[in-house]
Design an enzyme around this catalytic site. Structure first.
Site, short mmCIF file in Angstrom:
data_model
loop_
_atom_site.label_atom_id
_atom_site.label_comp_id
_atom_site.label_asym_id
_atom_site.label_seq_id
_atom_site.Cartn_x
_atom_site.Cartn_y
_atom_site.Cartn_z
N GLU A 195 79.36 47.03 28.43
CA GLU A 195 78.29 46.32 27.71
C GLU A 195 78.88 45.54 26.52
OE1 GLU A 195 75.22 46.21 28.87
OE2 GLU A 195 74.87 48.05 30.02
N GLU A 199 60.35 40.18 25.74
CA GLU A 199 61.16 39.38 26.64
C GLU A 199 61.16 37.90 26.25
OE1 GLU A 199 63.10 40.90 28.64
OE2 GLU A 199 62.10 42.81 28.28
N LYS A 255 63.53 49.22 22.46
CA LYS A 255 62.93 49.62 23.74
C LYS A 255 63.06 51.13 23.88
CE LYS A 255 63.52 45.54 26.65
NZ LYS A 255 64.14 45.03 27.89
N ASN A 297 70.74 40.57 30.35
CA ASN A 297 70.76 41.10 31.72
C ASN A 297 71.93 40.58 32.54
OD1 ASN A 297 68.52 42.76 31.51
ND2 ASN A 297 67.12 41.06 31.91
N HIS A 317 75.96 53.47 34.97
CA HIS A 317 75.34 52.18 34.68
C HIS A 317 76.37 51.12 34.26
CE1 HIS A 317 72.51 49.21 33.27
NE2 HIS A 317 73.12 49.21 32.09
N ARG A 350 50.04 59.56 17.14
CA ARG A 350 49.90 58.10 17.08
C ARG A 350 51.07 57.42 16.35
NH1 ARG A 350 44.53 59.64 16.45
NH2 ARG A 350 43.39 59.28 18.38
N ARG A 407 66.58 36.85 25.39
CA ARG A 407 66.77 38.27 25.68
C ARG A 407 67.23 38.46 27.13
NH1 ARG A 407 64.05 43.38 22.69
NH2 ARG A 407 65.28 44.90 23.78
N HIS A 461 73.33 42.52 35.39
CA HIS A 461 72.42 43.63 35.64
C HIS A 461 71.61 43.50 36.93
CE1 HIS A 461 73.60 44.93 31.71
NE2 HIS A 461 72.78 45.96 31.73
N LYS A 497 73.49 41.68 19.70
CA LYS A 497 72.20 42.07 20.26
C LYS A 497 71.09 41.90 19.24
CE LYS A 497 69.56 45.27 23.04
NZ LYS A 497 69.43 46.52 23.77
N HIS A 507 72.05 46.66 38.94
CA HIS A 507 70.92 47.55 39.26
C HIS A 507 70.80 47.80 40.76
CE1 HIS A 507 68.68 46.67 35.24
NE2 HIS A 507 69.47 47.72 35.15
P1 NAD Z 1 73.45 59.65 28.36
O1 NAD Z 1 72.56 59.70 27.19
O2 NAD Z 1 73.03 60.35 29.58
O3 NAD Z 1 74.89 60.18 27.92
C1 NAD Z 1 75.92 60.25 28.88
C2 NAD Z 1 76.52 61.65 28.97
O4 NAD Z 1 77.37 61.87 27.85
C3 NAD Z 1 75.51 62.77 28.95
O5 NAD Z 1 75.97 63.78 29.80
C4 NAD Z 1 75.55 63.25 27.50
O6 NAD Z 1 75.17 64.60 27.39
C5 NAD Z 1 76.99 63.06 27.16
N1 NAD Z 1 77.29 62.79 25.75
C6 NAD Z 1 76.63 61.93 24.94
N2 NAD Z 1 77.29 61.82 23.77
C7 NAD Z 1 78.35 62.63 23.84
C8 NAD Z 1 79.43 62.92 22.94
N3 NAD Z 1 79.53 62.29 21.76
N4 NAD Z 1 80.34 63.82 23.33
C9 NAD Z 1 80.26 64.41 24.55
N5 NAD Z 1 79.30 64.16 25.45
C10 NAD Z 1 78.36 63.27 25.09
O7 NAD Z 1 73.78 58.15 28.81
P2 NAD Z 1 73.98 56.76 28.05
O8 NAD Z 1 74.92 56.01 28.87
O9 NAD Z 1 74.26 56.94 26.60
O10 NAD Z 1 72.53 56.11 28.11
C11 NAD Z 1 71.95 55.75 29.34
C12 NAD Z 1 70.48 55.54 29.15
O11 NAD Z 1 70.27 54.51 28.18
C13 NAD Z 1 69.76 55.11 30.41
O12 NAD Z 1 68.62 55.90 30.59
C14 NAD Z 1 69.35 53.68 30.11
O13 NAD Z 1 68.15 53.32 30.75
C15 NAD Z 1 69.21 53.70 28.63
N6 NAD Z 1 69.35 52.38 28.00
C16 NAD Z 1 68.38 51.99 27.15
C17 NAD Z 1 68.47 50.76 26.52
C18 NAD Z 1 67.42 50.35 25.53
O14 NAD Z 1 67.39 49.19 25.13
N7 NAD Z 1 66.57 51.25 25.11
C19 NAD Z 1 69.55 49.91 26.78
C20 NAD Z 1 70.53 50.35 27.66
C21 NAD Z 1 70.42 51.59 28.27
ZN ZN Z 2 73.01 47.76 30.59
#
Ligand code: NAD
Ligand code: ZN
Length: 367
Positions: free
Chosen positions: A186, A238, A144, A246, A267, A122, A242, A249, A228, A253
């Site tokens: 971003e 939302e 999020k 987007n 992305h 929990r 906020r 996006h 942010k 998307h």
């Molecule tokens: P990711 O976590 O998949 O990382 C990208 C790649 O880089 C992976 O292969 C990872 O293993 C590698 N990697 C990470 N750090 C590294 C480092 N320091 N050295 C070498 N390799 C490294 O991708 P991301 O772009 O960080 O995140 C994408 C995700 O974030 C998506 O699922 C998206 O939906 C989510 N997201 C969430 C929010 C939120 O508000 N929670 C906002 C934007 C995106």
């Molecule tokens: Zn984004």
């Protein structure tokens, strides 16, 4: 040295520390927040190779016991199956209510671990150690968390704040350049939303940020987190504010969905193209100067980010299909889709309802 960004969310407020070498000092920063002298580190195989040992040692040196869980890297890890696997392993390691989880990795590890923390027993505490630029400027701010479903991305999740975020700029040294650039899109977004000064600053410092200029990286991350944090602090869930996050996006998307969220288009790359489309659409509607759209294009192109869908090799984009994706993503009202548009750089607004015919025309021109 480290800089601090405070995310103000009442009793769930927390600090984001930004600086070089924070991973190797994690024990010192985390210790005052722990309810138990033990943490469970969750990471992925790529990140583990570069940073797990240093983080582990940092805790051990501070007298904090560690356990580790290494998951496969990639977006597929944000799944129900991996969530179940992770929760099972956490319970096998005898995680307790007072145990703190540490998410070491990009947005995938942060979103999954944060969600697991929100439901395990929990709710247990978690600390984020974001290792991608995207995670440092975006996913680690705002609370999020979640996983993907066959029906779409991020459809199951929760709002759950970390106790602390340690954004170590040194982690970016091992990040593939393509991932770094994608995360940078971003950063640009925050300038486009409400700070033309930041955008202008980025025009001077983008090359340095990508190449590894420490001071520029730190400033870009701090400014992005502040931007942010300011928006999500105003309304954690939302809100009109906020929604500005987007920007780019809705188009982005649609492009990602069409590529099946594969490595064909990351992305951030999709967002870069999407932001250009939002500015093109704004200009086409007479809302923003054409020159601002051109300036955005030049900036993104200067560091090697894509600015139009044709950048994806061997893909035949079909406008109707993209519009179909947008319809799934966004509510369509009376044949119109709500977008984030702009009156210029630093002057984004939403919602702007645009005729589908107008969107189709823009797509026909740009694809
Ligand atoms: P990711 O976590 O998949 O990382 C990208 C790649 O880089 C992976 O292969 C990872 O293993 C590698 N990697 C990470 N750090 C590294 C480092 N320091 N050295 C070498 N390799 C490294 O991708 P991301 O772009 O960080 O995140 C994408 C995700 O974030 C998506 O699922 C998206 O939906 C989510 N997201 C969430 C929010 C939120 O508000 N929670 C906002 C934007 C995106
Ligand atoms: Zn984004």
């Amino acid at each position: 040295q480290a800089e601090t960004v405070r995310v103000e969310l009442g009793t769930r407020s927390y600090d984001i520390l930004v600086g070089r070498g924070l991973i190797s000092r994690a024990g010192e920063f985390a210790a005052p927040l722990l309810n138990q002298k033990r943490v469970i580190i969750v990471t992925d195989a790529n990140v583990a190779r570069h940073h797990l040992e240093v983080l582990d040692q940092a805790f051990v040196q501070a007298g904090i016991a560690t356990q580790r869980i290494v998951l496969p890297a990639g977006e597929q890890t944000k799944s129900f199956a991996q969530l179940e696997e992770l929760c099972g392993r956490l319970l096998d390691l005898k995680a307790e209510r007072s145990t703190t989880l540490v998410a070491l990795g990009g947005g995938v590890i942060g979103d999954l671990t944060g969600f697991a923390a929100s439901i395990l027993l929990r709710g247990v505490d978690f600390i984020q150690v974001p290792t991608t630029l995207l995670a440092q400027v975006d996913s680690s701010v705002g609370g999020k968390t979640g996983i993907n479903m066959a029906q779409g991305k991020n459809l199951i999740g929760s709002f759950y704040q970390p106790r602390l975020v340690l954004a170590d700029t040194a982690a970016l040294d091992t990040l593939p350049k393509r991932e770094l650039r994608a995360g940078y899109a971003e950063v640009v977004k925050y300038g486009l939303i409400d700070s033309s000064e930041f955008f202008t600053w980025l025009e001077c410092h983008a090359a340095g940020i990508i190449a590894g200029d420490e001071a520029a990286r730190r400033q870009a991350i701090v400014t992005s987190c502040r931007a942010k944090a300011g928006i999500v602090g105003a309304d954690e869930r939302e809100s009109a504010q906020r929604a500005l996050l987007n920007l780019g996006h809705t188009f982005g998307h649609a492009l990602e969905a069409e590529c099946g969220y594969s490595d064909e288009l990351l992305h951030g790359e999709a967002v870069a193209i999407g932001m250009v489309m939002a500015f093109d659409l704004s200009a086409r509607l007479g809302l923003a100067p054409l020159e601002d759209a051109a300036r955005l294009r030049r900036h993104l192109a200067s560091i090697g980010l894509p600015t139009d869908p044709g950048w994806v090799e061997g893909r035949n984009w079909v406008a109707e299909r993209l519009i179909e994706h947008m319809g799934k993503d966004k509510k369509v009202k009376d044949g119109r889709i709500g977008f984030v548009l702009a009156h210029g750089i630093g002057k984004a607004f939403s919602p702007a309802y645009v005729d589908l015919a107008e969107v189709a025309t823009l797509l026909e021109v740009s694809i």
